[in-house]
Design a protein around this motif. Structure first.
Motif, PDB file in Angstrom:
ATOM      1  N   PRO A   1       0.706  -1.054   0.053  1.00  0.00           N
ATOM      2  CA  PRO A   1      -0.073   0.065   0.081  1.00  0.00           C
ATOM      3  C   PRO A   1       0.859   1.286  -0.215  1.00  0.00           C
ATOM      4  O   PRO A   1       1.703   1.526   0.785  1.00  0.00           O
ATOM      5  CB  PRO A   1      -0.630  -0.158   1.409  1.00  0.00           C
ATOM      6  CG  PRO A   1      -0.674  -1.489   1.480  1.00  0.00           C
ATOM      7  CD  PRO A   1       0.569  -2.187   1.100  1.00  0.00           C
ATOM      8  N   LYS A   2       0.661   2.056  -1.135  1.00  0.00           N
ATOM      9  CA  LYS A   2       1.341   3.258  -1.100  1.00  0.00           C
ATOM     10  C   LYS A   2       1.515   4.151   0.003  1.00  0.00           C
ATOM     11  O   LYS A   2       2.264   5.031   0.393  1.00  0.00           O
ATOM     12  CB  LYS A   2       1.140   4.003  -2.570  1.00  0.00           C
ATOM     13  CG  LYS A   2       1.400   3.250  -3.683  1.00  0.00           C
ATOM     14  CD  LYS A   2       0.857   3.943  -4.676  1.00  0.00           C
ATOM     15  CE  LYS A   2       0.949   3.208  -6.007  1.00  0.00           C
ATOM     16  NZ  LYS A   2       0.667   1.768  -6.177  1.00  0.00           N
ATOM     17  N   GLU A   3       0.365   4.339   0.696  1.00  0.00           N
ATOM     18  CA  GLU A   3       0.252   5.449   1.918  1.00  0.00           C
ATOM     19  C   GLU A   3       1.068   4.654   3.061  1.00  0.00           C
ATOM     20  O   GLU A   3       1.152   5.597   3.865  1.00  0.00           O
ATOM     21  CB  GLU A   3      -1.375   5.604   2.185  1.00  0.00           C
ATOM     22  CG  GLU A   3      -1.885   4.214   2.550  1.00  0.00           C
ATOM     23  CD  GLU A   3      -2.460   3.426   1.470  1.00  0.00           C
ATOM     24  OE1 GLU A   3      -3.247   2.235   1.867  1.00  0.00           O
ATOM     25  OE2 GLU A   3      -2.332   3.717   0.380  1.00  0.00           O
ATOM     26  N   MET A   4       1.242   3.308   2.955  1.00  0.00           N
ATOM     27  CA  MET A   4       2.022   2.883   4.094  1.00  0.00           C
ATOM     28  C   MET A   4       3.566   2.738   4.042  1.00  0.00           C
ATOM     29  O   MET A   4       4.362   2.623   4.890  1.00  0.00           O
ATOM     30  CB  MET A   4       1.485   1.303   4.445  1.00  0.00           C
ATOM     31  CG  MET A   4       0.055   1.280   5.159  1.00  0.00           C
ATOM     32  SD  MET A   4      -0.421  -0.317   5.260  1.00  0.00           S
ATOM     33  CE  MET A   4       0.693  -0.944   6.279  1.00  0.00           C
ATOM     34  N   PHE A   5       4.017   2.805   2.634  1.00  0.00           N
ATOM     35  CA  PHE A   5       5.512   2.703   2.589  1.00  0.00           C
ATOM     36  C   PHE A   5       6.141   3.573   1.363  1.00  0.00           C
ATOM     37  O   PHE A   5       5.503   3.861   0.555  1.00  0.00           O
ATOM     38  CB  PHE A   5       5.452   0.883   1.950  1.00  0.00           C
ATOM     39  CG  PHE A   5       4.953   0.160   2.816  1.00  0.00           C
ATOM     40  CD1 PHE A   5       6.174  -0.482   3.664  1.00  0.00           C
ATOM     41  CD2 PHE A   5       3.880  -0.559   2.640  1.00  0.00           C
ATOM     42  CE1 PHE A   5       5.547  -1.542   4.720  1.00  0.00           C
ATOM     43  CE2 PHE A   5       3.533  -1.594   3.477  1.00  0.00           C
ATOM     44  CZ  PHE A   5       4.221  -2.049   4.636  1.00  0.00           C
ATOM     45  N   GLU A   6       7.314   3.759   1.477  1.00  0.00           N
ATOM     46  CA  GLU A   6       7.961   4.511   0.453  1.00  0.00           C
ATOM     47  C   GLU A   6       9.322   3.971   0.363  1.00  0.00           C
ATOM     48  O   GLU A   6      10.092   3.803   1.494  1.00  0.00           O
ATOM     49  CB  GLU A   6       8.019   6.045   1.300  1.00  0.00           C
ATOM     50  CG  GLU A   6       8.623   7.224   0.250  1.00  0.00           C
ATOM     51  CD  GLU A   6       8.694   8.214   1.130  1.00  0.00           C
ATOM     52  OE1 GLU A   6       9.670   9.167   0.523  1.00  0.00           O
ATOM     53  OE2 GLU A   6       7.877   8.661   1.745  1.00  0.00           O
ATOM     54  N   GLN A   7       9.890   3.901  -0.936  1.00  0.00           N
ATOM     55  CA  GLN A   7      11.085   3.771  -1.160  1.00  0.00           C
ATOM     56  C   GLN A   7      12.051   4.898  -0.924  1.00  0.00           C
ATOM     57  O   GLN A   7      11.988   5.836  -1.698  1.00  0.00           O
ATOM     58  CB  GLN A   7      11.403   2.928  -2.714  1.00  0.00           C
ATOM     59  CG  GLN A   7      12.629   2.496  -2.804  1.00  0.00           C
ATOM     60  CD  GLN A   7      12.780   1.430  -4.188  1.00  0.00           C
ATOM     61  OE1 GLN A   7      11.686   1.553  -4.609  1.00  0.00           O
ATOM     62  NE2 GLN A   7      13.807   1.028  -4.310  1.00  0.00           N
ATOM     63  N   THR A   8      13.054   4.876  -0.292  1.00  0.00           N
ATOM     64  CA  THR A   8      13.700   5.932   0.094  1.00  0.00           C
ATOM     65  C   THR A   8      15.173   5.873  -0.542  1.00  0.00           C
ATOM     66  O   THR A   8      16.077   6.907  -0.392  1.00  0.00           O
ATOM     67  CB  THR A   8      13.959   6.128   1.743  1.00  0.00           C
ATOM     68  OG1 THR A   8      14.481   4.948   2.307  1.00  0.00           O
ATOM     69  CG2 THR A   8      12.416   6.699   2.177  1.00  0.00           C
TER      70      THR A   8
ATOM     71  N   ASP B   1      17.783   0.589  -1.693  1.00  0.00           N
ATOM     72  CA  ASP B   1      17.680  -0.826  -0.582  1.00  0.00           C
ATOM     73  C   ASP B   1      16.931  -0.518   0.256  1.00  0.00           C
ATOM     74  O   ASP B   1      16.749  -1.512   1.415  1.00  0.00           O
ATOM     75  CB  ASP B   1      18.910  -1.160  -0.449  1.00  0.00           C
ATOM     76  CG  ASP B   1      19.939  -1.527  -1.341  1.00  0.00           C
ATOM     77  OD1 ASP B   1      19.537  -2.004  -2.673  1.00  0.00           O
ATOM     78  OD2 ASP B   1      21.313  -1.312  -1.382  1.00  0.00           O
ATOM     79  N   THR B   2      16.245   0.573   0.512  1.00  0.00           N
ATOM     80  CA  THR B   2      15.694   0.960   1.583  1.00  0.00           C
ATOM     81  C   THR B   2      14.189   1.485   1.661  1.00  0.00           C
ATOM     82  O   THR B   2      13.879   2.105   0.643  1.00  0.00           O
ATOM     83  CB  THR B   2      16.458   2.079   2.442  1.00  0.00           C
ATOM     84  OG1 THR B   2      17.933   1.791   2.649  1.00  0.00           O
ATOM     85  CG2 THR B   2      15.810   2.495   3.898  1.00  0.00           C
ATOM     86  N   ILE B   3      13.409   0.770   2.321  1.00  0.00           N
ATOM     87  CA  ILE B   3      11.835   1.216   2.326  1.00  0.00           C
ATOM     88  C   ILE B   3      11.516   1.743   3.731  1.00  0.00           C
ATOM     89  O   ILE B   3      11.897   1.231   4.968  1.00  0.00           O
ATOM     90  CB  ILE B   3      11.233  -0.312   2.066  1.00  0.00           C
ATOM     91  CG1 ILE B   3      11.483  -0.624   0.498  1.00  0.00           C
ATOM     92  CG2 ILE B   3       9.601   0.140   2.001  1.00  0.00           C
ATOM     93  CD1 ILE B   3      10.805  -2.103   0.417  1.00  0.00           C
ATOM     94  N   LEU B   4      10.919   2.844   3.980  1.00  0.00           N
ATOM     95  CA  LEU B   4      10.252   3.405   4.893  1.00  0.00           C
ATOM     96  C   LEU B   4       8.982   2.972   5.192  1.00  0.00           C
ATOM     97  O   LEU B   4       8.160   3.069   4.336  1.00  0.00           O
ATOM     98  CB  LEU B   4      10.564   4.875   4.809  1.00  0.00           C
ATOM     99  CG  LEU B   4       9.626   5.622   6.015  1.00  0.00           C
ATOM    100  CD1 LEU B   4      10.728   5.527   7.063  1.00  0.00           C
ATOM    101  CD2 LEU B   4       9.591   7.228   5.589  1.00  0.00           C
ATOM    102  N   TYR B   5       8.557   2.452   6.630  1.00  0.00           N
ATOM    103  CA  TYR B   5       7.166   2.210   6.919  1.00  0.00           C
ATOM    104  C   TYR B   5       6.996   3.252   7.460  1.00  0.00           C
ATOM    105  O   TYR B   5       7.403   4.007   8.531  1.00  0.00           O
ATOM    106  CB  TYR B   5       7.160   0.874   7.796  1.00  0.00           C
ATOM    107  CG  TYR B   5       6.044   0.908   8.533  1.00  0.00           C
ATOM    108  CD1 TYR B   5       4.762   0.437   7.962  1.00  0.00           C
ATOM    109  CD2 TYR B   5       5.850   0.948   9.949  1.00  0.00           C
ATOM    110  CE1 TYR B   5       3.409   0.106   8.474  1.00  0.00           C
ATOM    111  CE2 TYR B   5       4.537   0.686  10.692  1.00  0.00           C
ATOM    112  CZ  TYR B   5       3.383   0.534   9.767  1.00  0.00           C
ATOM    113  OH  TYR B   5       2.361   0.545  10.591  1.00  0.00           O
ATOM    114  N   LYS B   6       5.695   4.067   6.979  1.00  0.00           N
ATOM    115  CA  LYS B   6       5.137   5.254   7.436  1.00  0.00           C
ATOM    116  C   LYS B   6       3.893   4.967   8.433  1.00  0.00           C
ATOM    117  O   LYS B   6       3.352   6.002   9.014  1.00  0.00           O
ATOM    118  CB  LYS B   6       4.540   6.066   6.161  1.00  0.00           C
ATOM    119  CG  LYS B   6       5.646   6.297   5.036  1.00  0.00           C
ATOM    120  CD  LYS B   6       5.138   7.247   4.121  1.00  0.00           C
ATOM    121  CE  LYS B   6       4.209   6.783   3.022  1.00  0.00           C
ATOM    122  NZ  LYS B   6       3.842   7.672   2.011  1.00  0.00           N
ATOM    123  N   GLY B   7       3.515   3.662   8.673  1.00  0.00           N
ATOM    124  CA  GLY B   7       2.443   3.349   9.516  1.00  0.00           C
ATOM    125  C   GLY B   7       1.167   3.085   8.775  1.00  0.00           C
ATOM    126  O   GLY B   7       1.127   2.743   7.525  1.00  0.00           O
TER     127      GLY B   7
END
Length: 160
Positions: free
Chosen positions: A56-63, A66-72
């Motif tokens: 889900p795009k609202e929950m995750f962002e590729q930063t 190799d790194t993915i941010l979990y936004k909640g």
């Protein structure tokens, strides 16, 4: 059919510890027909597809590559999971309980809540010889705090 196995960890993964086709031992109980290493460009594309097409795009962002941010947002994800399981359970009746379709649908909803053939290797030191369905990834995310970064190590193509 082909899909991908993603190595995921909350710690950076050194290239020496990336999963490879050699990580997954074949044998009588192996899910995979065979595995193949990916080139660096294929790996980057697979990670991008994971973030942009599956999660889900609202929950995750590729930063980074190799790194993915979990936004909640896991609470909404959990609510959707429960609603989906309940809906599929309602389709099982006395008449349909022996039919393959409704029972398989609930089994799939329970073991593969992301409805994907992607598998996840949730170990950063390459000591396991297996990967898991999306249920393990969902459980992994449920343990994260918003703002947590997680890292993608090796990505392996597999055939089943």
């Amino acid at each position: 059919m082909h899909s991908s196995i993603f190595q995921i960890s909350t710690k950076p993964i050194s290239k020496e510890n990336y999963i490879t086709e050699e990580t997954f031992i074949g044998g009588d109980f192996s899910f995979y027909d065979y595995c193949a290493n990916m080139g660096e460009e294929e790996r980057k594309e697979a990670i991008s597809n994971l973030v942009t097409c599956l999660l889900p795009k609202e929950m995750f962002e590729q930063t980074s590559e190799d790194t993915i941010l979990y936004k909640g947002g896991v609470e909404q994800w959990k609510a959707e999971f429960v609603a989906n399981v309940r809906k599929k359970a309602e389709a099982i009746t006395i008449e349909s309980m022996l039919e393959w379709g409704p029972v398989y649908a609930i089994e799939k909803a329970l073991t593969n809540p992301l409805d994907t053939y992607y598998h996840f290797y949730l170990n950063d030191d390459c000591t396991n010889t297996y990967a898991e369905t999306s249920l393990s990834f969902v459980k992994f995310v449920c343990g994260l705090e918003p703002g947590t970064k997680f890292y993608v190590g090796g990505v392996v193509d597999y055939h089943y």
